[in-house]
Motif scaffolding. Structure first.
Motif, mmCIF file in Angstrom:
data_model
loop_
_atom_site.group_PDB
_atom_site.id
_atom_site.type_symbol
_atom_site.label_atom_id
_atom_site.label_comp_id
_atom_site.label_asym_id
_atom_site.label_seq_id
_atom_site.Cartn_x
_atom_site.Cartn_y
_atom_site.Cartn_z
ATOM 1 N N LEU A 178 -41.551 -19.180 -12.122
ATOM 2 C CA LEU A 178 -40.441 -18.815 -11.248
ATOM 3 C C LEU A 178 -39.688 -17.615 -11.822
ATOM 4 N N HIS A 179 -39.444 -17.636 -13.114
ATOM 5 C CA HIS A 179 -38.747 -16.525 -13.777
ATOM 6 C C HIS A 179 -39.543 -15.230 -13.648
ATOM 7 N N ARG A 180 -40.850 -15.296 -13.829
ATOM 8 C CA ARG A 180 -41.709 -14.123 -13.694
ATOM 9 C C ARG A 180 -41.684 -13.590 -12.270
ATOM 10 N N ASP A 181 -41.812 -14.474 -11.292
ATOM 11 C CA ASP A 181 -41.838 -14.051 -9.891
ATOM 12 C C ASP A 181 -40.500 -13.458 -9.453
ATOM 13 N N LEU A 182 -39.396 -14.044 -9.885
ATOM 14 C CA LEU A 182 -38.090 -13.468 -9.574
ATOM 15 C C LEU A 182 -37.921 -12.113 -10.247
ATOM 16 N N GLY A 183 -38.452 -11.969 -11.443
ATOM 17 C CA GLY A 183 -38.411 -10.681 -12.134
ATOM 18 C C GLY A 183 -39.154 -9.611 -11.353
ATOM 19 N N TYR A 184 -40.334 -9.942 -10.844
ATOM 20 C CA TYR A 184 -41.089 -8.990 -10.023
ATOM 21 C C TYR A 184 -40.295 -8.605 -8.767
ATOM 22 N N LEU A 185 -39.669 -9.595 -8.141
ATOM 23 C CA LEU A 185 -38.881 -9.333 -6.944
ATOM 24 C C LEU A 185 -37.731 -8.373 -7.257
ATOM 25 N N TYR A 186 -37.004 -8.658 -8.332
ATOM 26 C CA TYR A 186 -35.853 -7.811 -8.669
ATOM 27 C C TYR A 186 -36.280 -6.418 -9.119
ATOM 28 N N ILE A 187 -37.378 -6.298 -9.817
ATOM 29 C CA ILE A 187 -37.874 -4.972 -10.209
ATOM 30 C C ILE A 187 -38.234 -4.172 -8.966
ATOM 31 N N GLY A 188 -38.873 -4.817 -7.993
ATOM 32 C CA GLY A 188 -39.209 -4.138 -6.742
ATOM 33 C C GLY A 188 -37.970 -3.687 -5.993
ATOM 34 N N LEU A 189 -36.949 -4.544 -5.948
ATOM 35 C CA LEU A 189 -35.704 -4.168 -5.288
ATOM 36 C C LEU A 189 -35.009 -3.016 -6.006
ATOM 37 N N ILE A 190 -34.994 -3.056 -7.321
ATOM 38 C CA ILE A 190 -34.354 -1.984 -8.089
ATOM 39 C C ILE A 190 -35.043 -0.657 -7.835
#
Length: 75
Positions: free
Chosen positions: A8-20
């Protein structure tokens, strides 16, 4: 499929990196939009100099309104 906290932490990290990245690119495009389509945008600048009163008590809303009116600006 087992969902643990690490995945979950990894997937949320990918999401936030994409948004940034997406928001960074769109911010740069918005900031420099007059370079890509200069016929659509005009930028007017004017250098102004203001003499402020020495006493802080004189920096009131009335002073700001008079200053705005002296530059011919409306609200």
């Amino acid at each position: 499929m087992k969902l643990d906290i690490r995945n979950l932490h990894r997937d949320l990290g990918y999401l936030y990196i994409g948004l940034i990245i997406a928001l960074s690119i769109s911010g740069i495009l918005q900031n420099h939009r007059d370079y890509w389509k200069p016929e659509k945008y005009t930028v007017d600048t004017k250098h102004v100099s203001v003499l402020l009163p020495q006493d802080e008590k004189e920096l009131t809303d009335d002073f700001a309104k008079k200053l705005r009116e002296s530059f011919g600006r409306q609200r």
